[in-house]
Design a protein around this motif. Structure first.
Motif, PDB file in Angstrom:
ATOM      1  N   TYR A 314     -11.845 -46.207   5.393  1.00  0.00           N
ATOM      2  CA  TYR A 314     -11.084 -44.675   5.599  1.00  0.00           C
ATOM      3  C   TYR A 314      -9.352 -43.576   4.772  1.00  0.00           C
ATOM      4  CZ  TYR A 314      -8.356 -42.106   9.722  1.00  0.00           C
ATOM      5  OH  TYR A 314      -7.749 -41.945  10.964  1.00  0.00           O
ATOM      6  N   GLU A 318      -8.493 -40.634   4.949  1.00  0.00           N
ATOM      7  CA  GLU A 318      -7.072 -40.435   5.245  1.00  0.00           C
ATOM      8  C   GLU A 318      -5.923 -39.713   4.120  1.00  0.00           C
ATOM      9  OE1 GLU A 318      -3.868 -42.045   7.897  1.00  0.00           O
ATOM     10  OE2 GLU A 318      -4.730 -42.914   6.323  1.00  0.00           O
ATOM     11  N   THR A 366      -2.918 -34.541  10.823  1.00  0.00           N
ATOM     12  CA  THR A 366      -2.052 -36.190  10.997  1.00  0.00           C
ATOM     13  C   THR A 366      -3.545 -36.538  11.991  1.00  0.00           C
ATOM     14  OG1 THR A 366      -1.466 -35.331  13.012  1.00  0.00           O
ATOM     15  CG2 THR A 366       0.561 -35.609  11.054  1.00  0.00           C
ATOM     16  N   ASP A 367      -3.827 -37.854  11.694  1.00  0.00           N
ATOM     17  CA  ASP A 367      -4.961 -38.919  12.934  1.00  0.00           C
ATOM     18  C   ASP A 367      -5.917 -37.885  13.070  1.00  0.00           C
ATOM     19  OD1 ASP A 367      -3.396 -40.934  12.823  1.00  0.00           O
ATOM     20  OD2 ASP A 367      -2.775 -40.785  14.747  1.00  0.00           O
ATOM     21  N   PHE A 368      -6.070 -37.999  14.430  1.00  0.00           N
ATOM     22  CA  PHE A 368      -7.967 -37.214  14.530  1.00  0.00           C
ATOM     23  C   PHE A 368      -8.170 -35.806  14.124  1.00  0.00           C
ATOM     24  CE2 PHE A 368     -10.767 -35.216  16.987  1.00  0.00           C
ATOM     25  CZ  PHE A 368     -12.143 -36.111  16.558  1.00  0.00           C
ATOM     26  N   LEU A 371      -8.656 -36.068  10.459  1.00  0.00           N
ATOM     27  CA  LEU A 371      -9.586 -36.266  10.309  1.00  0.00           C
ATOM     28  C   LEU A 371     -11.579 -35.328  10.427  1.00  0.00           C
ATOM     29  CD1 LEU A 371     -12.060 -38.649   9.442  1.00  0.00           C
ATOM     30  CD2 LEU A 371     -11.961 -39.396  11.752  1.00  0.00           C
ATOM     31  N   HIS A 426     -12.475 -43.140  14.051  1.00  0.00           N
ATOM     32  CA  HIS A 426     -11.620 -42.456  14.547  1.00  0.00           C
ATOM     33  C   HIS A 426     -11.275 -43.680  15.480  1.00  0.00           C
ATOM     34  CE1 HIS A 426      -7.919 -41.683  16.521  1.00  0.00           C
ATOM     35  NE2 HIS A 426      -7.329 -40.941  15.262  1.00  0.00           N
ATOM     36  N   ARG A 429     -11.242 -47.181  13.475  1.00  0.00           N
ATOM     37  CA  ARG A 429     -10.011 -47.322  12.994  1.00  0.00           C
ATOM     38  C   ARG A 429      -9.048 -47.886  13.854  1.00  0.00           C
ATOM     39  NH1 ARG A 429      -4.894 -45.193  12.783  1.00  0.00           N
ATOM     40  NH2 ARG A 429      -3.876 -45.199  10.938  1.00  0.00           N
ATOM     41  N   ASN A 430      -8.975 -47.625  14.833  1.00  0.00           N
ATOM     42  CA  ASN A 430      -7.431 -47.677  15.838  1.00  0.00           C
ATOM     43  C   ASN A 430      -7.323 -49.200  16.519  1.00  0.00           C
ATOM     44  OD1 ASN A 430      -6.573 -44.787  15.651  1.00  0.00           O
ATOM     45  ND2 ASN A 430      -6.750 -44.349  17.622  1.00  0.00           N
ATOM     46  N   HIS A 434      -4.508 -50.674  15.739  1.00  0.00           N
ATOM     47  CA  HIS A 434      -3.711 -51.136  16.915  1.00  0.00           C
ATOM     48  C   HIS A 434      -3.675 -52.188  17.589  1.00  0.00           C
ATOM     49  CE1 HIS A 434      -2.071 -47.767  15.507  1.00  0.00           C
ATOM     50  NE2 HIS A 434      -3.481 -46.627  15.845  1.00  0.00           N
TER      51      HIS A 434
END
Length: 486
Positions: A314, A318, A366-368, A371, A426, A429-430, A434
């Motif tokens: 990932y 990123e 950023t983030d999604f 991606l 995504h 990964r979360n 998290h």
């Protein structure tokens, strides 16, 4: 000096040997038939399903399959007998209410208050293949010599003795729980194909691997399957951590092997069939991102730690977010500047343009959104579909709802394929990063190392690796644009 007497063979005993062996074999055969009859009767009374099956895995008595209860489900377990003791022990296990314990390589005998589970080392032996290390644990005989002679928690269940394998015992008299880690018991040997898999005992690596199980005995009894699962989890967590703190000998529970296996070799370990390639290969001399490659190689070196491997793939993605966010933003700006309605002399129009550019930069980097922008630029939809279709396990996994909160990826839906891939990567990964104490009862889900769901990460890693490879290739600089080769 007296002459020593010459030892002579007992010709009479030698002549009778074949007859004696024949009688012994016949007695064994009769004993087995009687015990098989008892097993059939016991299964009928207790509600177990016993089936005859054709063939075996290199053992004469691999002829029966027992369907063992696992909550509301049934687990198909091929039985492996090599002697009368193993067959007798199987009858006892059915009589005492044997049950399987979920996706673990573990079973419980409710009537005996007994649980046994296959374990593997947290730090596997580096000289063993991963598929062997996944079921290997050695009890150091120097630290834990097998010196106990009186029958106790596990001696009651007749464990085998294995050269160079020790025996660790522990007890809590207040709670009435006895624990042992040692070579598999007789019953574990009978169930070996669903505890350690069909490959290991017949593979070339069998002589170099150490198989061990944790045995838990609670004389007060086990109430039900849920109680057995909870007891197994609590005891193994505590015991493993304290062994690791004290002796660097932590362990974890093995996952139940698939049965029937998709393919297996009765003599050697599984092999990947590969065709020879045409040479010489094409030497592209592409120039790849040095930092991106660093993350990629870190992932490849972390294959024994799936969570780290996935997160490093990932990080490859990123790392490129900003690059493709900028590309998207530039394309957005070009489209806006081409619009005849845009008036650069008008302050309001210019303000809207600048704000729109700012929103693009914030969202795409950023983030999604970042991606998705990266994958849409780098992934060839047809290549992605071919990659998924070429791997039956991956294709099947991606079309099932195996992990909550992530979308299915179906190759037939080409127009949504890359977006669904991005949402899946995504989401996975979360669930890995998290972990803030949420649980599925509160409406959220996390992938916890050691959980049954974590086994699905093997397939998810394939998708993440493909994405990382594609992004590195798409982001590389062709050799024809490099001055180093002029």
């Amino acid at each position: 000096m007296p002459v020593p007497k010459r030892k002579t063979k007992n010709r009479f005993a030698t002549a009778l040997q074949p007859e004696t062996d024949g009688r012994r074999a016949e007695a064994t055969r009769i004993a087995k038939e009687v015990l098989i009859g008892k097993l059939r009767d016991r299964c009928a009374v207790s509600g177990y399903r016993l089936e005859s099956r054709k063939g075996g895995l290199n053992r004469e008595d691999d002829r029966f399959t027992l369907h063992v209860p696992d909550g509301k489900d049934l687990v198909e377990v091929p039985l492996s007998w090599s002697n009368v003791a193993e067959l007798r022990r199987t009858v006892q296990a059915v009589a005492s209410g044997i049950e399987w314990l979920g996706d673990r390589s573990a079973f419980a005998e409710m009537g005996q208050g007994y649980i046994e589970a296959a374990i593997r080392a947290v730090r596997p032996e580096v000289d063993l293949p991963s598929w062997v290390a996944a079921y290997t644990y050695r009890v150091d005989p120097d630290l834990f010599p097998d010196v106990t002679t009186k029958p106790d928690s596990a001696r009651r269940f007749q464990p085998f003795t294995t050269p160079n394998q020790g025996r660790m015992t522990a007890r809590n008299d207040r709670l009435g729980i006895f624990v042992e880690i040692s070579a598999p018991s007789i019953m574990a040997e009978v169930l070996q194909h669903r505890l350690h898999g069909p490959f290991l005992r017949s593979s070339a690596w069998a002589g170099q691997a150490y198989f061990a199980t944790i045995k838990i005995w609670r004389p007060a009894g086990i109430r039900d399957r849920d109680h057995a699962v909870a007891l197994l989890d609590k005891v193994t967590r505590s015991t493993s951590y304290e062994l690791d703190v004290s002796f660097s000998a932590g362990f974890e529970l093995c996952e139940r092997p698939v049965w029937p296996p998709d393919s297996y070799d009765l003599v050697n370990e599984p092999k990947n069939e590969r065709m020879s390639v045409h040479q010489p290969l094409t030497l592209t001399l592409n120039e790849y991102s040095q930092d991106g490659l660093s993350y990629y190689w870190h992932a490849r070196q972390s294959e024994s730690i799936p969570v780290m491997e996935y997160l490093n793939y990932y990080q490859v993605l990123e790392y490129h977010f900003a690059q493709y966010a900028l590309a998207r933003t530039l394309e957005f700006a070009r489209q806006k500047l081409k619009d005849p309605r845009f008036d650069p002399a008008n302050s309001e129009s210019l303000t809207r343009f600048v704000n729109a550019i700012g929103d693009q930069v914030k969202s795409k980097g950023t983030d999604f959104p970042g991606l998705l922008a990266t994958l849409e630029h780098c992934i060839d939809v047809d290549q992605l579909a071919d990659f998924i279709e070429s791997d039956d396990d991956l294709r099947s996994h991606l079309t099932k709802k195996t992990i909550p909160g992530v979308p299915q990826v179906v190759t037939a839906q080409r127009d949504q394929l890359v977006e669904r891939m991005a949402r899946r990567i995504h989401g996975i990964r979360n669930t890995l990063v998290h972990a803030k104490g949420e649980n599925r009862n509160e409406g959220s889900f996390i992938l916890v190392p050691g959980s049954a769901e974590m086994r699905h990460l093997v397939q998810e890693i394939k998708l993440a690796r493909f994405a990382a490879q594609s992004v590195l290739i798409a982001s590389s600089v062709s050799a024809k644009h490099s001055r180093d080769f002029d």
